[in-house]
Design a protein around this motif. Sequence first.
Motif, PDB file in Angstrom:
ATOM      1  N   MET A 133       4.194   1.934   2.566  1.00  0.00           N
ATOM      2  CA  MET A 133       3.391   3.026   3.144  1.00  0.00           C
ATOM      3  C   MET A 133       3.656   4.337   2.402  1.00  0.00           C
ATOM      4  O   MET A 133       2.723   5.113   2.151  1.00  0.00           O
ATOM      5  CB  MET A 133       3.684   3.188   4.640  1.00  0.00           C
ATOM      6  CG  MET A 133       3.137   2.072   5.492  1.00  0.00           C
ATOM      7  SD  MET A 133       3.323   2.369   7.276  1.00  0.00           S
ATOM      8  CE  MET A 133       5.029   1.866   7.536  1.00  0.00           C
ATOM      9  N   LEU A 134       4.909   4.586   2.044  1.00  0.00           N
ATOM     10  CA  LEU A 134       5.257   5.812   1.321  1.00  0.00           C
ATOM     11  C   LEU A 134       4.635   5.801  -0.078  1.00  0.00           C
ATOM     12  O   LEU A 134       4.081   6.812  -0.527  1.00  0.00           O
ATOM     13  CB  LEU A 134       6.777   5.958   1.229  1.00  0.00           C
ATOM     14  CG  LEU A 134       7.507   6.113   2.565  1.00  0.00           C
ATOM     15  CD1 LEU A 134       9.009   5.991   2.375  1.00  0.00           C
ATOM     16  CD2 LEU A 134       7.139   7.427   3.236  1.00  0.00           C
ATOM     17  N   GLU A 135       4.707   4.657  -0.746  1.00  0.00           N
ATOM     18  CA  GLU A 135       4.127   4.546  -2.085  1.00  0.00           C
ATOM     19  C   GLU A 135       2.613   4.704  -2.055  1.00  0.00           C
ATOM     20  O   GLU A 135       2.036   5.342  -2.933  1.00  0.00           O
ATOM     21  CB  GLU A 135       4.521   3.204  -2.707  1.00  0.00           C
ATOM     22  CG  GLU A 135       6.004   3.121  -3.010  1.00  0.00           C
ATOM     23  CD  GLU A 135       6.473   1.713  -3.337  1.00  0.00           C
ATOM     24  OE1 GLU A 135       5.626   0.786  -3.433  1.00  0.00           O
ATOM     25  OE2 GLU A 135       7.699   1.530  -3.484  1.00  0.00           O
ATOM     26  N   LYS A 176       0.494   7.697  -3.964  1.00  0.00           N
ATOM     27  CA  LYS A 176      -0.611   7.432  -4.885  1.00  0.00           C
ATOM     28  C   LYS A 176      -1.888   8.136  -4.425  1.00  0.00           C
ATOM     29  O   LYS A 176      -2.568   8.780  -5.217  1.00  0.00           O
ATOM     30  CB  LYS A 176      -0.840   5.926  -4.989  1.00  0.00           C
ATOM     31  CG  LYS A 176      -1.878   5.534  -5.991  1.00  0.00           C
ATOM     32  CD  LYS A 176      -1.997   4.029  -6.125  1.00  0.00           C
ATOM     33  CE  LYS A 176      -3.045   3.687  -7.158  1.00  0.00           C
ATOM     34  NZ  LYS A 176      -3.221   2.243  -7.287  1.00  0.00           N
ATOM     35  N   GLU A 177      -2.205   8.016  -3.137  1.00  0.00           N
ATOM     36  CA  GLU A 177      -3.448   8.592  -2.613  1.00  0.00           C
ATOM     37  C   GLU A 177      -3.455  10.115  -2.596  1.00  0.00           C
ATOM     38  O   GLU A 177      -4.528  10.726  -2.661  1.00  0.00           O
ATOM     39  CB  GLU A 177      -3.702   8.080  -1.197  1.00  0.00           C
ATOM     40  CG  GLU A 177      -4.058   6.613  -1.148  1.00  0.00           C
ATOM     41  CD  GLU A 177      -4.266   6.074   0.262  1.00  0.00           C
ATOM     42  OE1 GLU A 177      -4.628   4.892   0.374  1.00  0.00           O
ATOM     43  OE2 GLU A 177      -4.072   6.817   1.248  1.00  0.00           O
ATOM     44  N   HIS A 178      -2.281  10.738  -2.502  1.00  0.00           N
ATOM     45  CA  HIS A 178      -2.210  12.204  -2.375  1.00  0.00           C
ATOM     46  C   HIS A 178      -1.452  12.865  -3.519  1.00  0.00           C
ATOM     47  O   HIS A 178      -1.089  14.044  -3.411  1.00  0.00           O
ATOM     48  CB  HIS A 178      -1.573  12.572  -1.028  1.00  0.00           C
ATOM     49  CG  HIS A 178      -2.384  12.119   0.138  1.00  0.00           C
ATOM     50  ND1 HIS A 178      -3.436  12.856   0.642  1.00  0.00           N
ATOM     51  CD2 HIS A 178      -2.327  10.987   0.881  1.00  0.00           C
ATOM     52  CE1 HIS A 178      -3.982  12.200   1.658  1.00  0.00           C
ATOM     53  NE2 HIS A 178      -3.330  11.057   1.817  1.00  0.00           N
ATOM     54  N   SER A 179      -1.203  12.129  -4.590  1.00  0.00           N
ATOM     55  CA  SER A 179      -0.495  12.652  -5.770  1.00  0.00           C
ATOM     56  C   SER A 179       0.813  13.337  -5.383  1.00  0.00           C
ATOM     57  O   SER A 179       1.079  14.471  -5.764  1.00  0.00           O
ATOM     58  CB  SER A 179      -1.394  13.620  -6.555  1.00  0.00           C
ATOM     59  OG  SER A 179      -2.562  12.967  -6.960  1.00  0.00           O
TER      60      SER A 179
END
Length: 180
Positions: free
Chosen positions: A99-101, A105-108
């Motif tokens: 979830m953290l990864e 990725k989605e929010h840079s």
Amino acid sequence: MNDGLQAVFLDRDGTIGGSDIVEYPGEFKLFPYTAEVIERFNGKGIKVFSFTNQPGISRSEAAEDDFVRELKAFGFDEIYLCPHHHKEGCHCRKPSTGMLEKAAKEHSLNLLKCAVFGDRWTDIMAAKSAGCIAILVLTGSGAAAYEQNHLTSDVQPDHVAENLKAGADWVLKPSVERSR
């Protein structure tokens, strides 16, 4: 923004409200200070994400949409939820870092500039594995998790806080004032 803190990940049950057991949407109540904490982070330009394991979804005891709707209404910028049972071996269930990864990725995001708040050792393990600041809150299962693990686990939180509000106070201090 405080010392470049980009985002915080807040566990649901026992951290932002509820108790040491899962309370499904409609029964779940926030702690009185939680909305203020979320607003405080947002006011500093820090993204606030939900970070929760909800295996009741895989057992058809609750619907993922109900959790997402409830958490969005609480003011979260994004919801990261693992619906799997621990025996399913997914990559998203805490203590895994999926979830953290995904959020990074989605929010840079640079996860080294993110903090995780949780009341279970699996929250702390996920945070530390991903390089995040790890804050154990003593609400929910936090006091029991601390007693069970603080002397024996190789993984330790960066800070132990009475509750989410106290943890937010700590993480928002300039880094020269907090010892990591």
